[in-house]
Design a protein around this motif. Structure first.
Motif, PDB file in Angstrom:
ATOM      1  N   GLY A  40       0.799  -1.221   0.000  1.00 17.42           N
ATOM      2  CA  GLY A  40       0.000   0.000   0.000  1.00 17.42           C
ATOM      3  C   GLY A  40       0.827   1.265   0.000  1.00 17.42           C
ATOM      4  O   GLY A  40       0.936   1.967   1.016  1.00 17.42           O
ATOM      5  N   ILE A  41       1.396   1.560  -1.129  1.00 11.73           N
ATOM      6  CA  ILE A  41       2.328   2.674  -1.200  1.00 11.73           C
ATOM      7  C   ILE A  41       1.609   4.023  -1.102  1.00 11.73           C
ATOM      8  O   ILE A  41       2.097   4.959  -0.466  1.00 11.73           O
ATOM      9  N   ASP A  42       0.414   4.121  -1.692  1.00 11.45           N
ATOM     10  CA  ASP A  42      -0.299   5.404  -1.652  1.00 11.45           C
ATOM     11  C   ASP A  42      -0.664   5.773  -0.220  1.00 11.45           C
ATOM     12  O   ASP A  42      -0.500   6.920   0.212  1.00 11.45           O
ATOM     13  N   ALA A  43      -1.144   4.785   0.514  1.00  9.24           N
ATOM     14  CA  ALA A  43      -1.511   5.030   1.913  1.00  9.24           C
ATOM     15  C   ALA A  43      -0.290   5.489   2.699  1.00  9.24           C
ATOM     16  O   ALA A  43      -0.368   6.376   3.548  1.00  9.24           O
ATOM     17  N   ALA A  44       0.836   4.875   2.416  1.00  7.95           N
ATOM     18  CA  ALA A  44       2.062   5.251   3.134  1.00  7.95           C
ATOM     19  C   ALA A  44       2.382   6.719   2.891  1.00  7.95           C
ATOM     20  O   ALA A  44       2.691   7.466   3.821  1.00  7.95           O
ATOM     21  N   PHE A  45       2.281   7.133   1.645  1.00  4.45           N
ATOM     22  CA  PHE A  45       2.599   8.539   1.362  1.00  4.45           C
ATOM     23  C   PHE A  45       1.555   9.476   1.954  1.00  4.45           C
ATOM     24  O   PHE A  45       1.876  10.578   2.387  1.00  4.45           O
ATOM     25  N   ALA A  46       0.306   9.012   1.984  1.00  6.64           N
ATOM     26  CA  ALA A  46      -0.739   9.850   2.573  1.00  6.64           C
ATOM     27  C   ALA A  46      -0.494  10.049   4.065  1.00  6.64           C
ATOM     28  O   ALA A  46      -0.780  11.102   4.621  1.00  6.64           O
ATOM     29  N   ALA A  47       0.079   9.041   4.697  1.00  5.27           N
ATOM     30  CA  ALA A  47       0.274   9.116   6.146  1.00  5.27           C
ATOM     31  C   ALA A  47       1.607   9.753   6.536  1.00  5.27           C
ATOM     32  O   ALA A  47       1.888   9.945   7.721  1.00  5.27           O
ATOM     33  N   ALA A  48       2.430  10.063   5.559  1.00  9.49           N
ATOM     34  CA  ALA A  48       3.798  10.486   5.871  1.00  9.49           C
ATOM     35  C   ALA A  48       3.856  11.862   6.521  1.00  9.49           C
ATOM     36  O   ALA A  48       3.078  12.750   6.184  1.00  9.49           O
ATOM     37  N   THR A  49       4.784  12.033   7.439  1.00  6.78           N
ATOM     38  CA  THR A  49       5.057  13.349   7.989  1.00  6.78           C
ATOM     39  C   THR A  49       6.036  14.083   7.083  1.00  6.78           C
ATOM     40  O   THR A  49       5.930  15.275   6.845  1.00  6.78           O
ATOM     41  N   HIS A  50       7.027  13.321   6.616  1.00  7.86           N
ATOM     42  CA  HIS A  50       8.014  13.911   5.704  1.00  7.86           C
ATOM     43  C   HIS A  50       8.023  13.116   4.404  1.00  7.86           C
ATOM     44  O   HIS A  50       7.964  11.886   4.436  1.00  7.86           O
ATOM     45  N   ILE A  51       8.115  13.828   3.321  1.00  9.75           N
ATOM     46  CA  ILE A  51       8.331  13.159   2.046  1.00  9.75           C
ATOM     47  C   ILE A  51       9.612  13.726   1.447  1.00  9.75           C
ATOM     48  O   ILE A  51       9.777  14.939   1.350  1.00  9.75           O
ATOM     49  N   VAL A  52      10.510  12.822   1.113  1.00  8.08           N
ATOM     50  CA  VAL A  52      11.758  13.262   0.489  1.00  8.08           C
ATOM     51  C   VAL A  52      11.773  12.704  -0.913  1.00  8.08           C
ATOM     52  O   VAL A  52      11.520  11.511  -1.103  1.00  8.08           O
TER      53      VAL A  52
END
Ligand code: FES
Ligand code: FES
Lengths: 1122, 161
Positions: A166-178
């Motif tokens: 579930g990559i989309d969910a991971a990015f939705a939940a992220a505090t930081h995106i690099v």
């Protein structure tokens, strides 16, 4: 497993060592056979073209020619390579060529010169097609189609998309995106031995015997049998020494099938050896790629997702592309603890050389991208970059998003140890200026289950008459000591000394099936097979002796090569006697990696029985003057299970690290319109010994339960994290991030000087206007126009037809030879440029006059006012001359930076001055202004011009790279030139015409160089920057100052490699006269040298470089004075 | 008129050998194909890699760049003049023992470069060794063990009783 080992863990020198070090080892290049023919290959000069017609008649009629073949002479079959769905390459081009260097025709003739001549006589009518050279552009719907592959987007050979967890969910939940985009070009394996083959076909039996430097005899046999439609039983790959592999000799290199075909048709042995240029043009390289990597990070630093989007440049044909895609995928999903992982990758065809499987298979560069982000994440979180890595490192018992089950893992220990050894925690708060430390980690499956045949290995053991054991393996030892390691395994298991064990590798008839040496697999799979076979050997021997002695097999002991039954002396026997009494025999065993394969669609599941890990730390120093990065130290800490042979393993680590340094900082094949233009070992910058840093290795042994004696794989481990560790160190040293590999000195310098603008005032040279206008018209009008015109009316290169050779006994004889009518005569002094140039077609000559040992032209005479240096004095003689060193240290020091010891020992001072231009377009055969005359264009204007002139370039931008030129100019030297009528003296300032040609006429010889003796207080310094010490300069400067007390009274500054001729920096010279050489005066004068420059697209860095070098040289002068 | 050449022969490893083939033939090919001395390797043929290094009158040269005509009348030494597998030259023995090479293709050239260095400078420091080997490309080893082995040899020789 806790046991005492006898040989496992011991440093064992290579079995083949004594043969190799004495030159007795036999490589394919060394093989000949009675009646052997020499093969040569005609290659496509076009990146993409339809073959309209091939005319072989002239070639067939040439002397010595036995056979000529073209693609259609082969059965209509394609190499199987990565599987039938990817099979897209015939043995030779059919109908179309798809990259420069593709095999179009081949000849076998009595001598290699005859074969070459016949190849040149083949005429081919091509219809040139538009080419695609960029993987991103190739996907456009209107891009030219390289293959017709239905069902996939244009030019796409493979798509690989997956989402694990579930990559989309991971990015939705992220505090930081690099996130970041990363790219790199093509790296070449550069085995010191080029590819080639000897094929011996026996028309009587139909047997085809092949000797070739290949990592994969198994593949060679399979592929050659297939593309030639032979019974595989009749194809035998034979044992031979191999001069390096690194993936460049995996699969079945094309020359093998071509040699086999020629041999089959001729009914005689045929040998093909590629030259170095062909090796670059047609050998398997690494793939280029572009990656967009994104990491999703939770507030506490957990990496909850990682996604990679990437385009891999497959080149014209699919060889290892799919495996390469998989390698990229594996790091995305498995390196460090990652919550979810996704990727969207495409393998895209371009009209370039096909990608193969260079060491690491793309892992080094994807790891570089990931590790760059690890640094950036740590920065975002405000965490220490090492501590953070340790925190999120993989651990034993983990299951990764791709479904890898990590059984043993010492990554946290590896990271900590690497940090300790590089001194991170002590140094991090007090890093000296321009220094940096970087870290990186790696994960590698210990033998991927990727290939159909990849999950097993077979090993045989023969008991020979003399009691020696011969281990047989089809894997090929390219120098990695794997034969030695297999002997160690067998010796360990059987309690023998390794000296009693011989190893036969490669032979597909004498040894059992095995995929070959690739992907670091041999120690692991073949090692397990060797142990199994050794056990079987013992059982078989014991069984036979039990029969002979009529005793129970279980009661027979076998130790130290002696079989015995109790204390019964009659029943005690060594191996030789055993062979005599129970007969010689062979056992053969197969080891299977017994586990399910990953899901073929998604790639989910374990790729190996176990995984290796490692960490690296690198410390670098950046020279802010030049941008040069020196790698000071690399620490390699690896978890590779158990160390079997530390000597061999260290060697693998060292080699991998230094190859990784090349990949990080220098190596890249440069293309121009699909033509590799740096296809030589000078212009392609593989690391030299000067680049070798301190390398420390350490192993954290984990005793892997699945590995042979607990070992995991190791061959590619050290290269994988090297570019990443170096890039991170460079980032720390410079405060800049680089998103393209290699990170060249020019890139670093540009980044460092970003904010500093130089006073470049092109308008002070009136002709710059004209040139700027011409350059503006180049892309649309001038280049295409001149290219066409040049093709029609330009001077054509003369075919290299050989030449006479004369060695006159004195100058007069030489002048006579030079004056012979209707002959094109060339003077040869050292010949280090002339001979190469003759082969490249850069020079043409009917006759060469070798003046290297004319005593009139040799020697150094120190006179009252001038020093006279004979023109044929070698560079070494000059650098070793003590008086000269005292009087003009710049001359000795500067000349010591020319080329290599071997070259300096023969190259001469006059030869250095008169050498032909090194422009890589010109040298790779472009029909350019310099080669073809005024009707032709300069390729540097639109091509990669990083090495070209930044000032004074009109029709030709090739710079003067003779190091002696700026030095002698700054020393006010003159060149003495003679013809039959007498001598003339030409000051260095007039020695070159504006275009960079010398003023020496065809009937003249340079006889001496005269350098004034210093008569006032003076100082001097020469500064040069080049890819490696000895390489041709990117910029150089010679500064010679005369002093009166603390003031400069006269200055001579001459710049090298920035213009077609050495240029005097006259305004700077004027400004310095009378100067005290304060810091500000030095900088101001240095900046003046560049005033009239008009750089091209890629060489702006040279402006900064030459200014900085001038500043440094001036400071050195000042220091000498003090 | 052009005078005859200095002499028709070349001294190779102490033996006079007739060299009556094409004067433009590179010495490397003459050694390998005519004299059958195949220990000298060819990695590029253009003076770039050093695999073909031999000694000419005591100096290291790339034999691929020496036309045979120039070699006439001179003394050439090749790898075959050193030890054989059963009786290695002490430097060769150390290179084997220390793992100073892997594939071995560069090794004969490296040996000859080292020999030339040590004959002119018996106790070079590491920087001098690096300079002497700058022309010998080795792709396998990263040069680490090569340096280690060479420095060990120099040290041991300097400390012989
Ligand atoms: S073969 Fe002579 S230098 Fe490479
Ligand atoms: S050992 Fe292979 S190139 Fe040096």
């Amino acid at each position: 497993m806790n046991r005492e080992f006898q040989f496992v863990g011991m440093p064992r020198p290579q079995i083949e060592g004594p043969d190799k070090v004495t030159g007795r080892a036999v490589y394919t290049h060394d093989l000949t056979r009675p009646g052997m023919l020499h093969g040569a290959v005609l290659r496509s000069p076009h990146a993409h073209a339809r073959i309209r017609q091939i005319d072989l008649s002239a070639a067939r009629a040439m002397p010595g020619v036995a056979v000529v073949v073209v693609g259609t002479d082969f059965p209509d079959r394609r190499y199987v390579n990565a599987g039938p769905q990817y099979a897209d390459r015939h043995a030779m081009a059919r109908g179309k060529v798809r990259f420069v260097g593709e095999e179009v025709a081949a000849v076998a003739a009595e001598t290699s010169a005859q074969a070459q001549a016949a190849v040149s006589a083949i005429s081919i009518d091509y219809e040139v097609l538009p080419a695609v050279l960029d993987a991103e552009a190739a996907q456009a719907a209107d891009a030219p189609a390289i293959h017709d592959k239905p069902g996939l987007p244009r030019n796409v050979a493979q798509e690989s998309i997956a989402d694990f967890g579930g990559i989309d969910a991971a990015f939705a939940a992220a505090t930081h995106i690099v996130e970041g985009t990363f790219e790199h070009g093509i790296v070449a394996p550069v085995c010191l031995e080029t590819n080639g083959a000897l094929a011996v076909f026996d028309p009587q039996t139909g047997n085809m015997d092949i000797w070739a430097p290949t990592q994969a005899p198994f593949f060679v046999r399979k592929e050659v049998a297939y593309v030639l439609d032979l019974d595989p039983e009749h194809v035998r790959v034979r044992s031979v020494a191999i001069g390096g592999g690194f993936g460049g000799k995996s699969q079945s290199p094309e020359p093998i099938a071509i040699a086999a075909m020629l041999s089959k048709l001729a009914g005689r042995p045929v040998r093909i050896l590629l030259n170095r240029q062909e090796e670059f043009l047609s050998g398997k390289s690494d793939h280029a790629k572009k990656m967009r990597v994104r990491s999703a990070v939770a507030a506490d630093g957990t990496i909850i997702g990682r996604h990679t989007e990437f385009w891999v440049d497959n080149g014209a044909y699919t060889h290892m592309g799919p495996a390469y895609i998989s390698a990229v995928r594996q790091r995305t999903c498995n390196l460090y603890r990652v919550g979810a992982a996704g990727f969207d990758g495409k393998l895209v065809h371009t009209n370039k050389v096909s990608g193969g499987s260079y060491r690491g298979m793309g892992a080094p560069q994807i790891i570089w991208a990931i590790e760059t982000q690890m640094d950036e994440i740590a920065e975002k979180l405000g965490r220490d970059k090492l501590d953070y890595r340790i925190e999120v490192a993989n651990r034993a018992g983990d299951q990764t998003p791709q479904g890898w089950n990590i059984s043993t893992c010492a990554l946290t220990e590896c990271l900590a140890e690497a940090g300790r050894r590089i001194g991170w925690h002590e140094k991090k708060n007090s890093m000296p200026l321009n220094r940096g430390i970087g870290f990186a980690a790696m994960i590698n499956p210990s033998v991927g289950l990727l290939y159909a045949e990849g999950n097993f290995a077979c090993v045989s053991i023969d008991l020979k008459d003399d009691g020696r054991l011969r281990v047989g393996t089809q894997s090929a030892d390219c120098g990695t000591s794997q034969n030695t390691v297999l002997a160690q395994f067998v010796a360990e298991e059987l309690n023998l000394t390794p000296d009693q064990v011989d190893v036969l590798h490669m032979d597909t008839k004498e040894t059992p099936a095995d995929l070959g040496s690739a992907a670091s697999r041999v120690t692991f799979v073949s090692g397990n097979a060797a142990i199994k076979t050794a056990k079987a050997f013992r059982a078989e021997l014991t069984r036979r002796l039990a029969c002979l002695w009529s005793v129970p097999a279980d009661d027979i002991m076998f130790a130290d090569g002696i079989s015995s039954f109790g204390t019964d002396n009659a029943r005690r026997i060594d191996l030789a006697d055993a062979a005599a009494q129970v007969g010689t025999f062979r056992v053969e065993e197969r080891y299977d990696v017994d586990m399910p394969r990953p899901d073929p669609k998604t790639g989910y599941g374990d790729y190996a029985a176990t995984y290796g890990f490692g960490a690296q730390a690198a410390e670098v120093e950046v020279d802010p003057t030049t941008g040069h990065v020196s790698v000071l130290k690399v620490v390699v800490v690896q978890d590779i299970g158990r160390v079997i042979n530390p000597l061999a393993l260290d060697g693998q680590m060292h080699g991998g690290v230094v190859q990784g340094i090349g990949m990080a900082l220098r190596e890249e094949v440069v293309f121009d319109g699909g033509v590799p233009i740096n296809a030589s070992l000078i212009t392609y910058r593989a690391p030299r010994i000067i680049d070798t840093p301190v390398i420390e290795t350490a192993y954290i042994e984990t005793d892997d339960p699945s590995g042979p004696y607990g070992a995991k794989a190791g061959g590619e481990h050290a290269i994988n994290p090297t570019p990443a560790a170096i890039a991170n160190a460079v980032a720390q040293a410079t405060g800049k991030r680089f998103r393209k590999l290699p990170i060249t000195a020019a890139d670093v310098l540009c980044a460092l000087e970003e904010e500093r603008s130089l006073p470049i005032k092109p308008w002070i040279r009136p002709y710059n206007m004209e040139i700027a206008t011409a350059r503006a018209l180049y892309p649309k009008i001038l280049f295409p126009g001149l290219k066409k015109l040049g093709a029609a009316v330009g001077r054509k290169p003369r075919p290299a037809n050989g030449h006479d050779y004369e060695r006159p006994s004195d100058l007069e004889d030489a002048l006579v030879a030079l004056g012979r009518p209707n002959r094109k005569v060339k003077i040869m002094a050292g010949g280090t440029d002339l001979q190469v140039g003759l082969r490249q077609g850069v020079y043409a000559a009917d006759s060469v006059v070798d003046i290297s040992d004319l005593s009139d032209l040799k020697g150094i005479m120190i006179g009252d006012g001038v020093i006279r240096i004979g023109a044929a004095t070698t560079i070494s003689e000059l650098t070793e001359h003590e008086d000269l060193l005292r009087m003009h240290p710049m001359l000795s020091d500067g000349l010591a930076k020319i080329a290599t010891r071997q070259i300096r020992n023969v190259a001469t001072i006059a030869g250095d001055l008169a050498q032909e231009k090194r422009c890589w377009f010109f040298r790779s055969g472009a029909q350019c202004y310099k080669a073809g005359g005024v009707s032709c264009p300069c390729y540097a204007v639109l091509g990669d011009n990083r090495h070209h002139s930044v000032m004074g370039a009109g029709r030709c931008a090739a710079p003067c790279v003779a190091d002696a030129a700026p030095i002698l100019t700054a020393l006010d030297a003159s060149v003495v030139i003679a013809d039959y009528a007498g001598e003339r003296r030409v000051p260095m300032t007039n020695f070159y015409r504006w275009s960079g040609e010398t003023v020496v006429a065809t009937n003249e010889i340079i006889t001496a160089i005269e350098v004034p003796r210093p008569n006032v207080a003076h100082t001097q310094a020469f500064e040069k920057h080049a890819g490696w010490d000895g390489d041709f300069a990117d910029a150089s400067v010679a500064v010679h100052l005369a002093w009166q007390e603390d003031r400069v009274i006269k200055a001579r500054i001459s710049l090298g490699a920035v213009a077609p001729l050495p240029v005097r920096a006259k305004s700077a010279e004027r400004a310095l006269a009378g100067s005290w050489l304060t810091d500000s005066a030095v900088r101001a004068a240095a900046e003046m040298v560049i005033a009239g420059a008009l750089p091209l697209s890629d060489n702006g860095y040279k402006c900064n470089l030459i200014v900085n070098l001038t500043e440094r040289a001036l400071r050195k002068n000042r220091d000498q004075r003090a | 008129m052009v005078k005859p050449l200095v002499g028709p022969s070349i001294e190779v490893n102490g033996e006079l050998r007739v060299a009556d083939v094409d004067s433009t033939m590179p010495l490397a090919l003459f050694l390998r194909d005519v004299l059958n001395l195949r220990g000298t390797k060819i990695g590029c043929g253009n003076g770039e890699c050093g695999a073909c290094t031999v000694l000419m009158d005591g100096r290291a040269v790339c034999s691929c760049l020496i036309p045979l005509g120039r070699a006439r009348g001179r003394k050439i030494r090749t790898i075959e003049s050193l030890g054989n597998p059963k009786a290695l030259h002490p430097l060769q023995a150390i290179l084997v023992e220390k793992g100073a090479f892997q594939c071995g293709f560069c090794t004969p050239g490296v040996m000859m470069s080292l020999l030339a260095l040590l004959e002119s400078n018996p106790v070079p420091d590491e920087a001098e060794v690096r300079t002497a080997l700058q022309g010998n490309l080795c792709r396998c080893t990263g040069y680490v063990k090569l340096l280690e082995a060479t420095m060990t040899y120099i040290w041991e020789r300097g400390h012989e009783p």
